[in-house]
Design an enzyme around this catalytic site. Structure first.
Site, PDB file in Angstrom:
ATOM      1  N   HIS A   1       1.570   5.311  -1.617  1.00  0.00           N
ATOM      2  CA  HIS A   1       1.199   6.511  -2.385  1.00  0.00           C
ATOM      3  C   HIS A   1       2.471   7.123  -2.954  1.00  0.00           C
ATOM      4  O   HIS A   1       3.346   7.552  -2.193  1.00  0.00           O
ATOM      5  CB  HIS A   1       0.494   7.531  -1.485  1.00  0.00           C
ATOM      6  CG  HIS A   1      -0.788   7.018  -0.927  1.00  0.00           C
ATOM      7  ND1 HIS A   1      -1.996   7.161  -1.582  1.00  0.00           N
ATOM      8  CD2 HIS A   1      -1.059   6.321   0.213  1.00  0.00           C
ATOM      9  CE1 HIS A   1      -2.956   6.586  -0.859  1.00  0.00           C
ATOM     10  NE2 HIS A   1      -2.413   6.067   0.228  1.00  0.00           N
TER      11      HIS A   1
ATOM     12  N   ASP B   1       1.392   2.527   3.505  1.00  0.00           N
ATOM     13  CA  ASP B   1       0.561   3.734   3.343  1.00  0.00           C
ATOM     14  C   ASP B   1       1.424   4.989   3.437  1.00  0.00           C
ATOM     15  O   ASP B   1       0.955   6.039   3.874  1.00  0.00           O
ATOM     16  CB  ASP B   1      -0.572   3.775   4.375  1.00  0.00           C
ATOM     17  CG  ASP B   1      -1.686   4.747   3.972  1.00  0.00           C
ATOM     18  OD1 ASP B   1      -1.723   5.164   2.798  1.00  0.00           O
ATOM     19  OD2 ASP B   1      -2.517   5.071   4.838  1.00  0.00           O
TER      20      ASP B   1
ATOM     21  N   HIS C   1      -4.695  -0.781   5.884  1.00  0.00           N
ATOM     22  CA  HIS C   1      -4.272  -0.058   7.085  1.00  0.00           C
ATOM     23  C   HIS C   1      -5.236  -0.255   8.262  1.00  0.00           C
ATOM     24  O   HIS C   1      -5.826   0.692   8.761  1.00  0.00           O
ATOM     25  CB  HIS C   1      -4.042   1.437   6.828  1.00  0.00           C
ATOM     26  CG  HIS C   1      -5.041   2.093   5.896  1.00  0.00           C
ATOM     27  ND1 HIS C   1      -6.395   2.048   6.085  1.00  0.00           N
ATOM     28  CD2 HIS C   1      -4.851   2.815   4.775  1.00  0.00           C
ATOM     29  CE1 HIS C   1      -6.984   2.713   5.108  1.00  0.00           C
ATOM     30  NE2 HIS C   1      -6.069   3.197   4.304  1.00  0.00           N
TER      31      HIS C   1
ATOM     32  N   HIS D   1       0.874  -1.199   0.000  1.00  0.00           N
ATOM     33  CA  HIS D   1       0.000   0.000   0.000  1.00  0.00           C
ATOM     34  C   HIS D   1       0.898   1.231   0.000  1.00  0.00           C
ATOM     35  O   HIS D   1       1.454   1.600   1.037  1.00  0.00           O
ATOM     36  CB  HIS D   1      -0.893  -0.011   1.257  1.00  0.00           C
ATOM     37  CG  HIS D   1      -1.881   1.112   1.302  1.00  0.00           C
ATOM     38  ND1 HIS D   1      -3.210   0.908   1.603  1.00  0.00           N
ATOM     39  CD2 HIS D   1      -1.745   2.441   1.106  1.00  0.00           C
ATOM     40  CE1 HIS D   1      -3.845   2.068   1.582  1.00  0.00           C
ATOM     41  NE2 HIS D   1      -2.968   3.024   1.287  1.00  0.00           N
TER      42      HIS D   1
ATOM     43  N   HIS E   1     -10.585   0.963   1.806  1.00  0.00           N
ATOM     44  CA  HIS E   1     -10.362   1.955   2.859  1.00  0.00           C
ATOM     45  C   HIS E   1     -11.558   1.788   3.785  1.00  0.00           C
ATOM     46  O   HIS E   1     -12.661   2.211   3.463  1.00  0.00           O
ATOM     47  CB  HIS E   1     -10.278   3.377   2.286  1.00  0.00           C
ATOM     48  CG  HIS E   1     -10.013   4.397   3.353  1.00  0.00           C
ATOM     49  ND1 HIS E   1      -8.794   5.031   3.505  1.00  0.00           N
ATOM     50  CD2 HIS E   1     -10.791   4.838   4.372  1.00  0.00           C
ATOM     51  CE1 HIS E   1      -8.840   5.824   4.570  1.00  0.00           C
ATOM     52  NE2 HIS E   1     -10.041   5.726   5.110  1.00  0.00           N
TER      53      HIS E   1
ATOM     54  N   LYS F   1      -9.220  -0.530  -5.751  1.00  0.00           N
ATOM     55  CA  LYS F   1      -9.304   0.114  -4.435  1.00  0.00           C
ATOM     56  C   LYS F   1     -10.659   0.779  -4.258  1.00  0.00           C
ATOM     57  O   LYS F   1     -11.089   1.574  -5.093  1.00  0.00           O
ATOM     58  CB  LYS F   1      -8.187   1.168  -4.325  1.00  0.00           C
ATOM     59  CG  LYS F   1      -8.172   1.977  -3.036  1.00  0.00           C
ATOM     60  CD  LYS F   1      -7.625   1.186  -1.865  1.00  0.00           C
ATOM     61  CE  LYS F   1      -7.755   1.958  -0.554  1.00  0.00           C
ATOM     62  NZ  LYS F   1      -6.620   2.809  -0.261  1.00  0.00           N
TER      63      LYS F   1
HETATM   64  O1  DOR Z   1      -3.388   9.135   5.832  1.00  0.00           O
HETATM   65  C1  DOR Z   1      -3.765   8.882   4.705  1.00  0.00           C
HETATM   66  N1  DOR Z   1      -3.211   9.463   3.617  1.00  0.00           N
HETATM   67  N2  DOR Z   1      -4.761   8.012   4.541  1.00  0.00           N
HETATM   68  C2  DOR Z   1      -5.306   7.791   3.342  1.00  0.00           C
HETATM   69  O2  DOR Z   1      -6.220   7.023   3.272  1.00  0.00           O
HETATM   70  C3  DOR Z   1      -4.847   8.532   2.141  1.00  0.00           C
HETATM   71  C4  DOR Z   1      -3.492   9.006   2.296  1.00  0.00           C
HETATM   72  C5  DOR Z   1      -3.105  10.039   1.260  1.00  0.00           C
HETATM   73  O3  DOR Z   1      -3.351   9.806   0.076  1.00  0.00           O
HETATM   74  O4  DOR Z   1      -2.526  11.071   1.636  1.00  0.00           O
HETATM   75 ZN    ZN Z   2      -3.410   4.989   1.622  1.00  0.00          ZN
END
Ligand code: DOR
Ligand code: ZN
Length: 345
Positions: free
Chosen positions: A16, A248, A175, A14, A137, A100
Site C-alpha cells: 500500500h 502489506d 496475507h 502486496h 483479501h 484485487k
Molecule cells: O491491515 C490492513 N491494512 N489490511 C488490509 O487489508 C488493508 C490495509 C490498509 O489498506 O490499510
Molecule cells: Zn493489503
C-alpha cells in the site's frame, strides 16, 4: 556464523503506497530495498479502470526519489461494475498484473468491493482465460462469523466455490494468516499461491492484546494464535514456490491508529527485510530467504527475476521509529524481537 548474504533484489507482492503526501513520504522506504512491488488499489476512490491505474502509476513514478530503481506493478480493484474488456486490455498492455478482490466491508477502503460474487463472474472467467491472477483479501464479512475465523470460513464459503466454477483461475491468497490457509494453498494445485507478511511472521494475537491494546499491531486479517504464526513461518522458510513475500506495508498516521476506532495496518516497508532475515536465520533457513523474497513471486507472476542484487550484513538495522508525513507521523512496525541484519546501502 554467516555474516553476509547476497540475494537477487526482492519484490514486494502486496504494498500500500496511498497517494499524495503519504505516497511521497513512504515510497522511498520501499524503493530503497525492493525492485518491484504490486501496488494495492484501495485508494479513495479506488483504482478501478485501466485509466485509473495508468494515472496512479504516473503519480508513483513522479514521486520516486531521483535515481531510484523501482517499478510499480499495478493492480485493479474489482467492483461489481468492472468491465472485463478493460481488464483484458490493461493486462495485454502489461499495465496491470493482477485484479484485487475485496469482499465489501472487509478492510480499509473496501466499501466499493464485491457483495454478490455472481456479479463478477464474467470478469473472473475472462481472467482465467488470459491467466491474470486474482488477488484475494480472504475474509468473510458475515457479522455472525468470529473475526478470528473469517479467513478459514472464506476458503470454504467463497474461494472454493469461485475456483471450482472457474478452472484455470490463478489466485493469490493475500496475507495468509492461518494454518488452514497454508494447507488450502498447499493442496490447491499449480494455480494458487499465497503472500505472507513480515508482521504475521513476527506476532501472534497476544502481542496485540496482552498487557494493553497495541494499535500498531492491529491489521487485517488480524494476527491469530501462535500455532498459526508457526504454520506461516514453516511455509515461508519451506522454499515452496507457492509462498512468497507480500509485506502489506500499510501506513496510517498515528492519530488514525491510536484512536477509539483505530485503522488496520502495519507499516513495515523500512524493516521488512531485516525482520525476514532474523526469522529465517532463527529457523536455520537463511539460504531460503532468496526464494521467498526474490524468486517465487516472480515465477508465479511470470516475470523475470530482478537483475540487481542486495547484500544483507549482520549489523543491527538503523531506521527511525517514525516517519514524518504531512498527515502526521507514521510508526514503523516493531517486530518485538531484536534485529541483527541490515540491508547494505
Ligand atoms: O491491515 C490492513 N491494512 N489490511 C488490509 O487489508 C488493508 C490495509 C490498509 O489498506 O490499510
Ligand atoms: Zn493489503
Amino acid at each position: 556464523m554467516c555474516e553476509r548474504l547476497t540475494i537477487a533484489r526482492p519484490d514486494d507482492w502486496h504494498l500500500h503506497l496511498r497517494d499524495g503526501a503519504m505516497l511521497s513520504a513512504v515510497l522511498a522506504e520501499s524503493a530503497r530495498h525492493f525492485a518491484r512491488a504490486l501496488i494495492m488499489p484501495n485508494l479513495l476512490p479506488p483504482v478501478v479502470t485501466a485509466a485509473d491505474a495508468r494515472a496512479y502509476r504516473e503519480r508513483i513514478l513522479a514521486a520516486l526519489p531521483a535515481g531510484a530503481d523501482f517499478t510499480p506493478l499495478m493492480s485493479l480493484y474489482l467492483t461489481e461494475e468492472t468491465d472485463a474488456e478493460d481488464v483484458a486490455r490493461a493486462a495485454g498492455e502489461g499495465l496491470i498484473h493482477a485484479v484485487k478482490l475485496y469482499p465489501a466491508g472487509a478492510t480499509t477502503n473496501s466499501a466499493s468491493g464485491v457483495r454478490d460474487f455472481d456479479r463478477v463472474r464474467g470478469v473472473i472467467e475472462c481472467m482465467a482465460e488470459i491467466g491474470l491472477p486474482l488477488c484475494v483479501h480472504g475474509e468473510v464479512t458475515d457479522p455472525e462469523v468470529d473475526i478470528f475465523d473469517r479467513e478459514a470460513v472464506f476458503l470454504e464459503r467463497v474461494l472454493e466455490p469461485i475456483r471450482a466454477a472457474t478452472p484455470g483461475l490463478r489466485v493469490v491468497l493475500e496475507h495468509v494468516t492461518t494454518e488452514e490457509g497454508v494447507a488450502y494453498v498447499r493442496e490447491g494445485g499449480a494455480d494458487i499461491a499465497a503472500t505472507i507478511t513480515a508482521h504475521h511472521l513476527s506476532i501472534n494475537r497476544n502481542h496485540l492484546l496482552v498487557g494493553g491494546i497495541r494499535p500498531h499491531y492491529y491489521c487485517l486479517p488480524v494476527a491469530k494464535r501462535e500455532r498459526h504464526r508457526r504454520a506461516l513461518v514453516a511455509a515461508a522458510i519451506s522454499g515452496e514456490g507457492r509462498f512468497f513475500l507480500g509485506t502489506d506495508s500499510a501506513p496510517h498516521p498515528d492519530h488514525a491508529k491510536e484512536s477509539a476506532c483505530g485503522c488496520a495496518g502495519c507499516f513495515t516497508a523500512p524493516n521488512a527485510l531485516s525482520i525476514l532475515a532474523e526469522i529465517f536465520e532463527r529457523e536455520g533457513a537463511l539460504g531460503r530467504l532468496e526464494a521467498f523474497a526474490s524468486l517465487n513471486g516472480a515465477a508465479f507472476y511470470r516475470l523475470p527475476v530482478n537483475g540487481g542484487r542486495i547484500t544483507l550484513t549482520r549489523q543491527p538495522p538503523e531506521y527511525p521509529e517514525k516517519i514524518e508525513t504531512e498527515q502526521g507521523a507514521v510508526t514503523v512496525f516493531d517486530p518485538a524481537i531484536p534485529l541483527h541484519w541490515s540491508v547494505a546501502e
